[in-house]
Design a protein around this motif. Structure first.
Motif, PDB file in Angstrom:
ATOM      1  N   UNK A  10       0.823  -1.222   0.000  1.00 15.49           N
ATOM      2  CA  UNK A  10       0.000   0.000   0.000  1.00 15.49           C
ATOM      3  C   UNK A  10       0.853   1.266   0.000  1.00 15.49           C
ATOM      4  N   UNK A  55       7.362   3.760 -13.543  1.00 20.67           N
ATOM      5  CA  UNK A  55       6.500   4.863 -13.991  1.00 20.67           C
ATOM      6  C   UNK A  55       6.667   6.106 -13.122  1.00 20.67           C
ATOM      7  N   UNK A 103       4.103   5.824  -7.010  1.00 16.58           N
ATOM      8  CA  UNK A 103       2.961   4.921  -7.132  1.00 16.58           C
ATOM      9  C   UNK A 103       3.146   3.760  -6.162  1.00 16.58           C
ATOM     10  N   UNK A 104       2.020   3.185  -5.710  1.00 15.41           N
ATOM     11  CA  UNK A 104       2.116   2.074  -4.758  1.00 15.41           C
ATOM     12  C   UNK A 104       2.894   0.914  -5.365  1.00 15.41           C
ATOM     13  N   UNK A 143       2.368  -2.061  -5.210  1.00 17.94           N
ATOM     14  CA  UNK A 143       1.490  -3.106  -5.747  1.00 17.94           C
ATOM     15  C   UNK A 143       1.384  -3.021  -7.258  1.00 17.94           C
ATOM     16  N   UNK A 144       1.542  -1.813  -7.827  1.00 21.04           N
ATOM     17  CA  UNK A 144       1.332  -1.693  -9.262  1.00 21.04           C
ATOM     18  C   UNK A 144       2.613  -1.882 -10.065  1.00 21.04           C
TER      19      UNK A 144
END
Ligand SMILES: Nc1ncnc2c1ncn2[C@@H]1O[C@H](COP(=O)(O)OP(=O)(O)OP(=O)(O)O)[C@@H](O)[C@H]1O
Ligand SMILES: [Mg+2]
Lengths: 421, 259
Positions: free
Chosen positions: B95, B135, B139-140, B142-143
């Motif tokens: 998260x 990216x 960003x978390x 998880x991605x």
């Protein structure tokens, strides 16, 4: 902090992935980013704000008095008690746990305050301190049994739910009700206490200070990020965000001024929210709470003392339960056997979840307590105006809670499928 | 080697219930040395790493740090000594975003609050040296893809000032270029005088960067070999426990087939 081992080799150029969704500059970039987030399931506060508007529109259509200043004043005043319980619950929910005892602890704290200050004549502030400390210690006990002995939090706090309710009844004794004089903290949290005595300027001062603080901190952060050459919010976005806050803040100030001004308990509530938001987002303690809520084993391996985080979070929940208990007893000018009404617990949990804090841990904001309570108290006030019975209120609030957890579960699923959970 | 090893295990044993996972294991790592730890699946390599990292305290034996016996009961103990670990399961918080994961447990602060700007700046620099494309560092986790997550976990071990870096199958999910970068990184760590324990099933990688190979078989030491002057067959025989093993049988079969 020591240096990183790696000093970047100058030969390495910044690798940019051509498939990367580069955010466009300026305002259109903000809009497209926003759309992408919604599709990815990062709904944030959007569902609850839409829900609130729908609820207000529906009640306004069926009763012209709903949109009156006195009704908003009523909502703003009565949401604070349970909203304070809800602040503590947000911390617990961020760990992915639950605390079923906050309602009973709030009733017990009010009873302790009443017995000490009224029956035994103890100094008011000393009695206040004793009530708050009791809440914090009780929370720490729950946390200890959960974190160190390993009893599921659900069961520990269920035992607390029963046990502390019993202790409250025992303390209040046969009479069952102790009336509280309108002094000290009870006066501040009560219905006759307004910011700057209800002077028109009071509400606007609060709104102006809030908006200026937000603008200043956004701009200074933007400047620091720009200088450090890391991505920063474009000025248009900063202005838009500040404008939205300004409309909400000055609008509320205007409406409350039409009636009696800003109740002092609302000022305390907002101050508590700002402090908790700061702790959760800007301190390493807050970061640890999110980490434990995300992955317990990873947190432990990162050197976080998971047990200490759990115990302290339950202690915070106990503290806010006690504070909420004092607020609730101030609004009814007494501590009575209804102080630990289980509905308070359900409403507090519902508020946090409706406001957008996930039941699955690691995701949420303390502002959920405010947004969720606005929804719940609006429903209560609206149904009350329509002369609906308590039974209908419960059924509708239950339905809203169910809708909120469905949104939470669905958004978690969307986040998983778009790789963001 | 003249000086005492920076990290040494003496007769370490570890049991999980009825399973004796490690028995009397000895291991030494000197400063500026890369030790490859190899062994079959389930040999106990990851468990050994976790005992050093303080995830599982040892049952018997002694861990020595720069020649002195030390007690490692919790992950904090290992961190304070200067052990940085990349776990096989990565141990990231899904998260949290990349920056927060990198600095988890040792956040940079500015006037008592989190210094997100400096952390983000340093995180981007660090990741670009590992030539990974992510990216955004905001960003978390998880991605991210499996390899991107692995690079984040590796980068995390470089924050702080470790003296020993343990890498548990760090290149398992990586592409050709990222693998080469990680091997380069291991060499840079050695040049800087750090001790490195590298776990890998890839003998080519092991032979490329390691100074010594320690073989673990069924939770016991099965020989330590200098990489130079030891044939691949010898190491494989030690891993499988026999000169007649699946690997040699397969080699002779393919040799016959091509004749
Ligand atoms: N927490 C645990 N509880 C019980 N048994 C365990 C535990 N962790 C590992 N084991 C057992 O210990 C043995 C060694 O496991 P370990 O993960 O150390 O192997 P490994 O050498 O890292 O293998 P691989 O190459 O597949 O990663 C296995 O038989 C495993 O089942
Ligand atoms: Mg392993």
């Amino acid at each position: 902090m020591s240096n990183n081992i790696e000093t970047p080799a100058p030969a390495v150029q910044q690798a940019v992935d051509p498939r990367l969704l580069v955010r466009e500059q300026g305002f259109s970039g903000y809009i497209s980013e926003f759309k992408r987030k919604i599709r990815g399931g990062e709904l944030g506060s959007l569902p609850v704000i839409i829900g609130l508007i729908v609820i207000w529109a529906a009640f306004a259509a069926s009763n012209g008095n709903f949109l009156s200043a006195s009704n908003f004043e009523y909502i703003a005043y009565y949401m604070v008690g349970i909203g304070t319980l809800s602040i503590g619950l947000v911390f617990v929910l961020l760990l992915g746990e639950i605390d079923l005892s906050v309602g009973s602890v709030s009733g017990l704290a009010a009873a302790i305050f009443a017995v000490l200050s009224v029956t035994h004549g103890v100094n008011l502030w000393l009695a206040t301190l004793a009530a708050l400390a009791t809440g914090a210690v009780i929370g720490a006990i729950h946390g200890f049994v959960f974190a160190k002995i390993g009893v599921p939090a659900f069961v520990v706090t269920l035992a607390g739910f029963l046990g502390w309710n019993g202790l409250m009844l025992w303390l209040l004794g046969d009479t069952g009700t102790i009336n509280l004089p309108d002094t000290g903290l009870i006066h501040l949290f009560g219905g006759n206490s307004f910011f700057l005595n209800g002077d028109i300027s009071g509400a606007y001062i609060l709104a102006a200070v809030g908006v200026a603080a937000m603008l200043f901190s956004s701009l200074s952060e933007q400047g620091r990020r720009r200088r450090a050459k890391v991505p920063f919010r474009p000025t248009s976005e900063v202005v838009l965000r500040t404008a939205v806050l300004a409309v909400a803040a000055f609008g509320s100030a205007y409406v409350l001024n039409l009636h009696k001004g800003v109740p002092n308990n609302l000022v305390f509530f907002l101050a508590a929210l700002i402090i908790c938001d700061f702790v959760l987002r800007r301190t390493s303690y807050g970061r640890k709470i999110f980490a434990v809520g995300g992955n317990i084993e990873a947190s432990r391996r990162a050197g976080i003392n998971v047990a200490a985080i759990r115990i302290s979070v339950y202690s915070i929940a106990g503290f806010f339960a006690a504070l909420g208990g004092l607020v609730i007893s101030a609004t009814i000018s007494s501590a009575n056997q209804g102080g630990s009404d289980p509905n308070n617990l359900m409403m507090a949990i519902a508020a946090a979840v409706i406001g957008g804090t996930s039941l699955f841990g690691g995701r949420g904001k303390v502002w959920s307590a405010l947004l969720g309570m606005l929804v719940i108290e609006s429903i209560n006030a609206g149904l009350f105006m329509l002369g609906e019975a308590q039974s209908v209120q419960y059924m509708i609030t239950g339905g809203v809670l169910l809708a909120a957890v469905v949104v939470d579960s669905l958004s978690r699923r969307t986040q998983k499928s778009s790789g963001r959970a | 080697m003249t000086s005492a090893p920076v990290l040494a295990l003496r007769g370490v044993s570890k049991r999980f219930g009825a399973v004796q996972v490690l028995t009397d294991v000895e291991l030494e790592v000197h400063a500026g040395e890369v030790v490859a730890l190899v062994g079959d699946n389930g040999a106990g390599k990851s468990t050994l790493v976790k005992t050093i990292a303080g995830v599982h305290p040892i049952d018997e034996g002694q861990i020595e740090w720069e020649g002195r016996p030390v007690n490692i009961h919790r992950p904090q103990d290992a961190q304070h000594l200067g052990v940085a670990t990349v776990y096989q399961d990565l141990a990231l918080c899904d998260n949290l975003d990349v920056v927060n994961n990198l600095y988890l447990g040792r956040e940079l602060k500015r006037r008592g609050t989190l210094d997100e700007v400096t952390m983000e700046q340093k995180a981007s620099e660090l990741l670009s040296t590992l030539s990974i494309r992510i990216p955004s560092v905001r960003i978390p986790v998880a991605s991210l893809s499996g390899g991107q997550r692995q690079v984040v976990a590796i980068a995390r071990s470089l924050i702080g000032d470790p003296k020993v870096v343990i890498l548990d199958e760090p290149t398992a999910a990586l592409g050709v270029e990222q693998t080469a970068q990680v091997l380069d990184l291991v060499e840079r760590l050695r040049e800087r005088g750090l001790g490195v324990i590298l776990i890998s099933h890839n003998m080519v990688d092991v032979r490329a960067v390691a100074d010594r190979v320690a073989v673990l078989r069924l939770g016991k030491n099965n020989g330590t070999f200098p990489v130079h002057g030891t044939s691949q067959e010898t190491i494989i025989a030690a891993i499988t426990g026999a000169t007649d093993n699946a690997v040699t049988r397969r080699q002779s079969r393919t040799a016959e087939a091509t004749q």
